[in-house]
Design a protein around this motif. Structure first.
Motif, PDB file in Angstrom:
ATOM      1  N   HIS A 268       0.829  -1.204   0.000  1.00  5.73           N
ATOM      2  CA  HIS A 268       0.000   0.000   0.000  1.00  5.73           C
ATOM      3  C   HIS A 268       0.863   1.253   0.000  1.00  5.73           C
ATOM      4  O   HIS A 268       0.619   2.215  -0.720  1.00  5.73           O
ATOM      5  CB  HIS A 268      -0.932  -0.018   1.225  1.00  5.73           C
ATOM      6  CG  HIS A 268      -1.931   1.080   1.251  1.00  5.73           C
ATOM      7  ND1 HIS A 268      -1.611   2.390   1.537  1.00  5.73           N
ATOM      8  CD2 HIS A 268      -3.280   1.071   1.037  1.00  5.73           C
ATOM      9  CE1 HIS A 268      -2.694   3.141   1.488  1.00  5.73           C
ATOM     10  NE2 HIS A 268      -3.740   2.352   1.199  1.00  5.73           N
ATOM     11  N   ASN A 269       1.856   1.302   0.872  1.00  5.86           N
ATOM     12  CA  ASN A 269       2.858   2.371   0.948  1.00  5.86           C
ATOM     13  C   ASN A 269       2.302   3.710   1.439  1.00  5.86           C
ATOM     14  O   ASN A 269       2.985   4.711   1.382  1.00  5.86           O
ATOM     15  CB  ASN A 269       3.546   2.575  -0.413  1.00  5.86           C
ATOM     16  CG  ASN A 269       4.854   3.361  -0.290  1.00  5.86           C
ATOM     17  OD1 ASN A 269       5.621   3.152   0.642  1.00  5.86           O
ATOM     18  ND2 ASN A 269       5.089   4.271  -1.217  1.00  5.86           N
ATOM     19  N   ASP A 270       1.074   3.733   1.922  1.00  2.00           N
ATOM     20  CA  ASP A 270       0.551   4.979   2.483  1.00  2.00           C
ATOM     21  C   ASP A 270      -0.620   4.703   3.424  1.00  2.00           C
ATOM     22  O   ASP A 270      -1.574   5.467   3.490  1.00  2.00           O
ATOM     23  CB  ASP A 270       0.101   5.926   1.362  1.00  2.00           C
ATOM     24  CG  ASP A 270      -0.039   7.377   1.842  1.00  2.00           C
ATOM     25  OD1 ASP A 270       0.610   7.740   2.840  1.00  2.00           O
ATOM     26  OD2 ASP A 270      -0.809   8.134   1.218  1.00  2.00           O
ATOM     27  N   LEU A 271      -0.540   3.595   4.169  1.00  2.00           N
ATOM     28  CA  LEU A 271      -1.622   3.254   5.089  1.00  2.00           C
ATOM     29  C   LEU A 271      -1.401   4.035   6.379  1.00  2.00           C
ATOM     30  O   LEU A 271      -0.771   3.582   7.321  1.00  2.00           O
ATOM     31  CB  LEU A 271      -1.660   1.752   5.348  1.00  2.00           C
ATOM     32  CG  LEU A 271      -3.009   1.205   5.826  1.00  2.00           C
ATOM     33  CD1 LEU A 271      -3.138  -0.265   5.468  1.00  2.00           C
ATOM     34  CD2 LEU A 271      -3.183   1.391   7.315  1.00  2.00           C
ATOM     35  N   VAL A 272      -1.901   5.254   6.360  1.00  2.00           N
ATOM     36  CA  VAL A 272      -1.711   6.213   7.446  1.00  2.00           C
ATOM     37  C   VAL A 272      -3.090   6.570   8.003  1.00  2.00           C
ATOM     38  O   VAL A 272      -4.124   6.244   7.402  1.00  2.00           O
ATOM     39  CB  VAL A 272      -0.983   7.469   6.926  1.00  2.00           C
ATOM     40  CG1 VAL A 272       0.379   7.080   6.361  1.00  2.00           C
ATOM     41  CG2 VAL A 272      -1.804   8.193   5.861  1.00  2.00           C
ATOM     42  N   PRO A 273      -3.150   7.249   9.160  1.00  2.00           N
ATOM     43  CA  PRO A 273      -4.468   7.567   9.737  1.00  2.00           C
ATOM     44  C   PRO A 273      -5.408   8.281   8.775  1.00  2.00           C
ATOM     45  O   PRO A 273      -6.622   8.063   8.823  1.00  2.00           O
ATOM     46  CB  PRO A 273      -4.102   8.432  10.948  1.00  2.00           C
ATOM     47  CG  PRO A 273      -2.762   7.914  11.367  1.00  2.00           C
ATOM     48  CD  PRO A 273      -2.051   7.584  10.083  1.00  2.00           C
ATOM     49  N   ASP A 274      -4.865   9.128   7.878  1.00  2.00           N
ATOM     50  CA  ASP A 274      -5.734   9.835   6.930  1.00  2.00           C
ATOM     51  C   ASP A 274      -6.297   8.912   5.857  1.00  2.00           C
ATOM     52  O   ASP A 274      -7.212   9.310   5.121  1.00  2.00           O
ATOM     53  CB  ASP A 274      -4.954  10.964   6.255  1.00  2.00           C
ATOM     54  CG  ASP A 274      -4.681  12.118   7.215  1.00  2.00           C
ATOM     55  OD1 ASP A 274      -5.334  12.176   8.269  1.00  2.00           O
ATOM     56  OD2 ASP A 274      -3.800  12.944   6.904  1.00  2.00           O
ATOM     57  N   ASN A 275      -5.772   7.702   5.762  1.00  2.00           N
ATOM     58  CA  ASN A 275      -6.264   6.739   4.774  1.00  2.00           C
ATOM     59  C   ASN A 275      -6.918   5.536   5.434  1.00  2.00           C
ATOM     60  O   ASN A 275      -7.009   4.465   4.848  1.00  2.00           O
ATOM     61  CB  ASN A 275      -5.133   6.289   3.853  1.00  2.00           C
ATOM     62  CG  ASN A 275      -4.672   7.394   2.920  1.00  2.00           C
ATOM     63  OD1 ASN A 275      -5.460   8.272   2.557  1.00  2.00           O
ATOM     64  ND2 ASN A 275      -3.402   7.372   2.538  1.00  2.00           N
ATOM     65  N   ILE A 276      -7.366   5.736   6.664  1.00  2.00           N
ATOM     66  CA  ILE A 276      -8.054   4.690   7.426  1.00  2.00           C
ATOM     67  C   ILE A 276      -9.385   5.233   7.910  1.00  2.00           C
ATOM     68  O   ILE A 276      -9.493   6.391   8.320  1.00  2.00           O
ATOM     69  CB  ILE A 276      -7.192   4.247   8.635  1.00  2.00           C
ATOM     70  CG1 ILE A 276      -5.994   3.426   8.164  1.00  2.00           C
ATOM     71  CG2 ILE A 276      -8.010   3.448   9.632  1.00  2.00           C
ATOM     72  CD1 ILE A 276      -5.038   3.063   9.269  1.00  2.00           C
ATOM     73  N   LEU A 277     -10.401   4.390   7.867  1.00  2.00           N
ATOM     74  CA  LEU A 277     -11.703   4.735   8.416  1.00  2.00           C
ATOM     75  C   LEU A 277     -12.005   3.822   9.586  1.00  2.00           C
ATOM     76  O   LEU A 277     -11.705   2.620   9.542  1.00  2.00           O
ATOM     77  CB  LEU A 277     -12.786   4.571   7.346  1.00  2.00           C
ATOM     78  CG  LEU A 277     -12.640   5.443   6.095  1.00  2.00           C
ATOM     79  CD1 LEU A 277     -13.672   5.036   5.054  1.00  2.00           C
ATOM     80  CD2 LEU A 277     -12.777   6.924   6.436  1.00  2.00           C
ATOM     81  N   VAL A 278     -12.564   4.397  10.642  1.00  2.00           N
ATOM     82  CA  VAL A 278     -12.944   3.611  11.817  1.00  2.00           C
ATOM     83  C   VAL A 278     -14.444   3.722  12.027  1.00  2.00           C
ATOM     84  O   VAL A 278     -15.121   4.595  11.473  1.00  2.00           O
ATOM     85  CB  VAL A 278     -12.184   4.075  13.082  1.00  2.00           C
ATOM     86  CG1 VAL A 278     -10.691   3.878  12.922  1.00  2.00           C
ATOM     87  CG2 VAL A 278     -12.506   5.542  13.402  1.00  2.00           C
ATOM     88  N   GLY A 279     -14.985   2.810  12.833  1.00  2.00           N
ATOM     89  CA  GLY A 279     -16.414   2.798  13.096  1.00  2.00           C
ATOM     90  C   GLY A 279     -16.871   4.040  13.836  1.00  2.00           C
ATOM     91  O   GLY A 279     -16.127   4.600  14.651  1.00  2.00           O
ATOM     92  N   GLU A 280     -18.093   4.470  13.576  1.00  2.00           N
ATOM     93  CA  GLU A 280     -18.614   5.668  14.238  1.00  2.00           C
ATOM     94  C   GLU A 280     -18.865   5.436  15.717  1.00  2.00           C
ATOM     95  O   GLU A 280     -18.846   6.370  16.519  1.00  2.00           O
ATOM     96  CB  GLU A 280     -19.890   6.128  13.538  1.00  2.00           C
ATOM     97  CG  GLU A 280     -19.642   6.603  12.116  1.00  2.00           C
ATOM     98  CD  GLU A 280     -20.875   7.227  11.485  1.00  2.00           C
ATOM     99  OE1 GLU A 280     -21.788   7.616  12.248  1.00  2.00           O
ATOM    100  OE2 GLU A 280     -20.928   7.323  10.252  1.00  2.00           O
ATOM    101  N   THR A 281     -19.108   4.178  16.097  1.00  2.00           N
ATOM    102  CA  THR A 281     -19.330   3.867  17.518  1.00  2.00           C
ATOM    103  C   THR A 281     -18.107   3.209  18.145  1.00  2.00           C
ATOM    104  O   THR A 281     -17.743   3.521  19.264  1.00  2.00           O
ATOM    105  CB  THR A 281     -20.558   2.953  17.681  1.00  2.00           C
ATOM    106  OG1 THR A 281     -20.389   1.788  16.865  1.00  2.00           O
ATOM    107  CG2 THR A 281     -21.817   3.695  17.262  1.00  2.00           C
ATOM    108  N   ASP A 282     -17.474   2.286  17.423  1.00  2.00           N
ATOM    109  CA  ASP A 282     -16.255   1.633  17.914  1.00  2.00           C
ATOM    110  C   ASP A 282     -15.060   2.250  17.191  1.00  2.00           C
ATOM    111  O   ASP A 282     -14.754   1.909  16.056  1.00  2.00           O
ATOM    112  CB  ASP A 282     -16.307   0.126  17.653  1.00  2.00           C
ATOM    113  CG  ASP A 282     -15.100  -0.604  18.256  1.00  2.00           C
ATOM    114  OD1 ASP A 282     -14.165   0.083  18.730  1.00  2.00           O
ATOM    115  OD2 ASP A 282     -15.093  -1.850  18.226  1.00  2.00           O
ATOM    116  N   HIS A 283     -14.409   3.179  17.863  1.00  2.00           N
ATOM    117  CA  HIS A 283     -13.347   3.936  17.206  1.00  2.00           C
ATOM    118  C   HIS A 283     -12.052   3.156  17.082  1.00  2.00           C
ATOM    119  O   HIS A 283     -11.088   3.645  16.489  1.00  2.00           O
ATOM    120  CB  HIS A 283     -13.099   5.239  17.965  1.00  2.00           C
ATOM    121  CG  HIS A 283     -14.326   6.091  18.108  1.00  2.00           C
ATOM    122  ND1 HIS A 283     -15.030   6.564  17.037  1.00  2.00           N
ATOM    123  CD2 HIS A 283     -14.989   6.517  19.213  1.00  2.00           C
ATOM    124  CE1 HIS A 283     -16.065   7.269  17.459  1.00  2.00           C
ATOM    125  NE2 HIS A 283     -16.077   7.251  18.777  1.00  2.00           N
TER     126      HIS A 283
END
Length: 777
Positions: free
Chosen positions: A213-228
C-alpha cells in the motif's frame, strides 16, 4: 499503457479542474451513475463523493493528465486481487464503466486527457486524536500486515516504477535539501539521509519486497462511528508500489507519531500488531528506526520543493510540515539502539547467544536511564563503566565486542556461560520449575552431594535463593537454638544486604552505626597480632554482656574478602570458635565467596583450621550465578527452627536452580577445577612476588588459590587506596578486570572464575606491571 512514470512531470503538472456539474455528466455518461456530488480534497488529482437517490455511495477519481494509466490499472487490479483473496478486508470495490472498463478517459477544456475511475465509497469516520491509543495502534499494525499479506501474490508489469515517495529511493532526496532554509531543519533532514545511506542502503538487497500500500496512514483509514478502534476502511491506494515490506511499516509509523509523548512506544505497538498477524524478520526491525526518520524527512523535503512549484496550493501542501519537523526532532532525540531493542522485544526476538547485540544502547544512554530508573543505590565499577553484553569462560565482551579478561567475578564459579551449566538450566526450564512443596529428585541429589563434602554432623540442607538469605536464615537458627540475641563479626565483614544481614555487614555500615547487639573481632590480617590475646573475641563477648546480650553466633567469611582477603592461620578459627561456644553461641562459616574449591588447598575455607562449624552457608557461585544458595547444619539446629517458626522459601531449591548446582559440581569434579585453582594460584603468586621486587609500595600478597589480595602501600607504608583505585582503572583500560577491597580499599582483589589458566595469569601480570609503571609515584 506501458509508458514509464515521469515523477517530476506529475508533480509539476496542475491537478484537473473539472466542475461539479461537469463531473455529474461524466459519471452519468460513462458509468451510469447520477446523484449528488461533493468535492473532496486532493493534491494532484480530483476526487468527488457521489451519493445516488437510493443512498448508494461512490468515489469518482479524476487523475492528473501526467499520471501513467498503467499505474492506475495496477491500483485497480490490486483492489480486485485483495477482494478475491481476503473478501473481509474493507477496501473499496472497483466499479466498471458502462463499457465494462475499469478506466475511462475524459478530455478537459485545455485539451489534456484525464483517466477516470469509480470506486465504492466506504462508510466510517477518520480516527480522531482523542480516540487513538495502544489498541488502535495495534489494530493499525495488524491491518497493515493483513493488507500486505493480501497483496503478497499480486504483481503487475509497472509495479517497480520509480515512485518519489518510495523510501528505498531516499538517496535521491538530497537534491531537495536546498529548499530547506532553516539550518536546524536542514541538519535534521541531513542526519537521517546520512543514516539511511549508512545503515539501510547496503541492506536493501537482503530485505523482503513486494507490492504494498505504501501509504496506510491515519488519513487513509476509516474507523467505526461507535467503535473507534475498529478499522472499517482502508482507502487511497495511490502510492501502491513494489518496495520493501519494512518501508510500508515505516511509512505507517511515521504518520502516526504526531502529538505523542513516547514515539518509540507508539511505534512498538504498531510493530507488535503487525508482527502478531505476519512475523517480521530481525533484519527488517534493525533498519526500522532509520526508515521512520527518513520518511519524516522525506515528507518535508518533497513538500518544501513542491510548494515552490504550486504556491497557489501552499496551505494544502504545507499544512503538516511544521508538525512533521517537531516529530522529526523528537524522533531524532530517541536512542536508535534502544528503540531497535524495543522493536525486537515486542516481536519476541532476542539476540543470539555469542553474538554482540546491534541493538545495544550507547553507554551515555544507559547511564542516563540507569540513574533515572535505578537511582543512587545502584553504583558501577570503574571510572569508565563497562557495557558488558556476553561472557565466555574467563572473558567478558562489551558492546563493541572488545574482550576483557575477568579476574574479578567469583559468581561464575566455573566460567561465564559454561555449556554444561547452561544446558542443564535450559533443559530443566523446558521440563519443570516449581516450589519444593512437591517431591523432586534434584533437590535431594544436590543436598546429598553437598553434605558428602562436609564433615559430620553437618547433614541437613536448606536451600534458599541468595547468600544474604542463607546468612539471615543461619542467624535465625542461631537465635532460636541458643536463645541469645548477640552476634560476633570481623572488623570489616560483609554477609548480605537484607535487613538482618546488613546489621552484621560492617563493610556497609556507616562509622559508629554498629548495632548494640553486634561486636567485632580482628581478622587474621598481616598487620593484626590476633593471638595477643585472641583477636579481641573475649573483649567482644564481654562488651556484649555489658550491654545485656549473649552471643547467638560468630559468623566468619572464611575468605575474609572484605577485610582484605586472608586464609585462617592455624589456631585462629579454632580459637574464635572455642571462645564463642564457651559463651553459648554457634559458629557459622560463610563460604559464599571462598567455598567450592576456590582456595585450591581445600574445598571449604574453614578447613584451613581444625574446626567443624555448626552452620555452613553458601551462595550464587554454587549455581554459577543462578539464584541458588544453601544452609547446611546439624539436625538438632534445623529441628529447633522447625519447632519454633518453621521455614519456607518458595523457590529456594527449585528444580532449575538445583540442576544448575548439580552441573557446577559436575564441572568442578570432571575438569579438576580445585586442583587448577591451586596450580594457577601458585603460579600467579610467584609472578606477583617477582613484581614486588621492582615496585615499592607493592605490599604483601595473601589469600590462596584463585582468591588473592595484594596490599598497595604508600611510601610511608600506609594503606594507599587511591593508588589501588588507579591501578584497578588502569588495568580496566588495558582489558583486565580486577577489584579493590579492604577497610581502606587498598587491597587489589584477584578473584577470577576457576577455569583461569596460566596464560591468563600471564596476561594479568603484564597488565598489572604496566599499571604499576604508569602509576609509579
Amino acid at each position: 499503457m506501458a509508458r514509464s512514470q515521469n515523477l517530476e512531470s506529475l508533480l509539476r503538472t496542475p491537478a484537473p479542474h473539472f466542475s461539479v456539474g461537469e463531473l455529474k455528466e461524466i459519471a452519468d455518461d460513462l458509468f451510469g451513475l447520477s446523484g449528488t456530488l461533493a468535492k473532496l480534497g486532493s493534491e494532484r488529482d480530483q476526487n468527488f463523493h457521489l451519493t445516488t437517490e437510493t443512498g448508494d455511495q461512490f468515489l469518482v477519481k479524476v487523475a492528473n493528465s501526467a499520471e501513467n494509466p498503467a499505474i492506475i490499472d495496477m491500483q485497480l487490479k490490486a483492489l480486485a486481487h485483495i477482494s478475491s483473496v481476503d473478501p473481509d478486508l474493507p477496501v473499496p470495490q472497483v466499479v466498471l464503466s458502462l463499457k465494462g472498463k475499469m478506466i475511462e478517459e475524459v478530455k478537459a477544456e485545455d485539451g489534456r486527457i484525464h483517466p477516470v475511475r469509480v470506486l465504492t465509497y466506504l462508510p466510517g469516520i477518520f480516527p480522531k486524536d482523542e480516540y487513538i491509543g495502544d489498541v488502535f495502534y495495534r489494530q493499525m499494525g495488524t491491518c497493515l500486515a493483513r493488507t500486505a499479506v493480501a497483496l503478497r501474490g499480486f504483481f503487475h508489469p509497472i509495479a517497480n516504477y520509480d515512485l518519489l515517495w518510495d523510501l528505498k529511493h531516499a538517496s535521491n532526496l538530497r537534491k531537495y535539501l536546498t529548499y530547506i532554509s532553516d539550518p536546524e531543519h536542514h541538519e535534521q533532514a541531513t542526519y537521517f539521509l546520512d543514516r539511511f545511506e549508512k545503515n539501510v542502503l547496503p541492506f536493501i538487497p537482503k530485505l523482503r519486497a513486494q507490492i504494498v500500500h505504501n501509504d496506510l496512514v491515519p488519513d487513509n483509514i476509516l474507523v467505526g462511528e461507535t467503535d473507534h478502534n475498529e478499522i472499517v476502511g482502508v482507502i487511497d491506494f495511490g502510492d501502491l508500489t513494489h518496495t520493501l515490506l519494512v518501508v510500508d511499516l515505516a511509512t505507517t509509523i511515521a504518520a502516526t507519531l504526531r502529538e505523542v509523548d513516547d514515539p518509540v512506544e507508539v511505534a512498538a505497538q504498531i510493530v507488535a500488531g503487525y508482527n502478531d498477524y505476519s512475523p517480521l524478520e530481525e533484519k527488517e526491525l534493525r533498519v526500522l528506526f532509520d526508515l521512520v526518520g527518513t520518511r519524516l524527512a522525506m515528507l518535508n523535503l518533497i513538500a518544501s520543493w513542491r510548494v515552490t512549484i504550486h504556491p497557489e496550493n501552499h496551505d494544502y501542501i504545507m499544512g503538516g510540515v511544521e508538525s512533521t519537523w517537531k516529530v522529526l526532532e523528537l524522533w531524532g532525540e530517541q536512542d536508535p539502539l534502544r528503540a531497535t531493542k524495543r522493536f525486537l522485544r515486542v516481536c519476541g526476538i532476542w539476540e543470539e547467544q555469542g553474538k554482540e547485540s546491534a541493538a545495544s544502547e550507547s553507554v551515555q544512554s544507559l547511564l542516563s536511564r540507569r540513574e533515572r530508573l535505578l537511582g543512587p543505590l545502584a553504583y558501577l565499577f570503574y571510572e569508565q563503566p563497562l557495557h558488558i553484553i556476553r561472557g565466555e569462560g574467563v572473558w567478558l565482551y562489551d558492546s563493541e565486542n572488545t574482550r576483557y579478561l575477568d579476574a574479578y567475578n567469583n559468581v561464575p564459579q566455573v566460567g561465564h556461560c559454561h555449556p554444561h551449566v547452561v544446558n542443564a538450566i535450559a533443559e530443566q526450564s523446558r521440563r519443570l520449575n516449581t516450589s519444593t512443596r512437591y517431591l523432586h529428585e534434584y533437590i535431594l541429589e544436590l543436598a546429598d552431594r553437598i553434605t558428602q563434602r562436609l564433615p559430620d554432623p553437618l547433614s541437613v540442607c536448606t536451600f534458599v535463593c541468595t547468600g544474604s538469605e542463607a546468612n539471615e536464615l543461619a542467624w535465625r537458627m542461631a537465635q532460636v537454638l541458643t536463645g541469645n540475641r548477640g552476634g560476633l563479626i570481623t572488623n570489616y565483614s560483609y554477609h548480605g544486604s537484607t535487613g538482618a544481614t546488613a546489621q552484621f555487614s560492617t563493610e556497609s555500615l556507616p562509622e559508629g552505626k554498629l548495632p548494640p547487639h553486634m561486636r567485632t573481632i580482628a581478622p587474621p590480617s598481616s598487620n593484626t597480632e590476633w593471638q595477643k590475646p585472641d583477636s579481641g573475641i573475649r573483649a567482644a563477648v564481654k562488651a556484649l554482656d555489658e550491654d545485656g546480650y549473649q552471643p547467638a553466633m560468630l559468623i566468619l567469611d572464611t575468605s575474609f574478602v572484605s577485610d582484605g582477603i586472608y586464609t585462617s592461620p592455624k589456631g585462629y578459627t579454632k580459637t574464635v570458635f572455642d571462645e564463642t561456644r564457651a559463651a553459648g553461641g554457634l559458629c557459622i562459616a560463610d563460604e559464599v565467596q571462598g567455598g567450592f574449591g576456590r582456595f585450591g588447598t581445600y574445598f571449604w575455607g574453614f578447613e584451613f583450621d581444625d574446626v567443624i562449624p555448626d552452620i555452613v552457608t553458601m551462595g550464587k557461585p554454587m549455581g554459577n550465578g543462578h539464584p541458588i544458595a544453601a544452609v547446611v547444619t546439624r539436625p538438632e539446629v534445623a529441628e529447633a527452627l522447625a519447632k519454633d517458626t518453621g521455614y519456607f522459601n518458595t523457590f529456594g531449591g527449585n528444580p532449575v536452580s538445583c540442576a544448575a548446582g548439580l552441573a557446577v559440581l559436575d564441572v568442578i569434579e570432571k575438569e579438576g577445577l580445585q586442583k587448577n585453582a591451586l596450580k594457577v594460584g601458585e603460579y600467579l603468586v610467584k609472578g606477583l612476588e617477582d613484581l614486588r621486587k621492582d615496585f615499592p609500595g607493592f605490599g604483601p600478597i595473601h589469600g590462596s588459590g584463585l582468591l588473592l589480595g595484594i596490599d598497595l602501600l604508600s611510601n610511608s607504608g600506609e594503606p594507599d587506596g587511591e593508588r589501588a583505585d588507579q591501578i584497578m582503572n588502569n588495568m580496566r583500560q588495558n582489558h583486565v578486570l580486577v577489584g579493590t577491597t579492604g577497610e581502606k580499599y587498598n587491597v587489589l582483589k584477584i578473584r577470577p572464575p576457576l577455569v583461569f589458566e596460566k596464560e591468563h595469569a600471564d596476561i594479568l601480570l603484564a597488565a598489572l606491571k604496566r599499571a604499576l609503571e604508569e602509576t609509579q609515584r
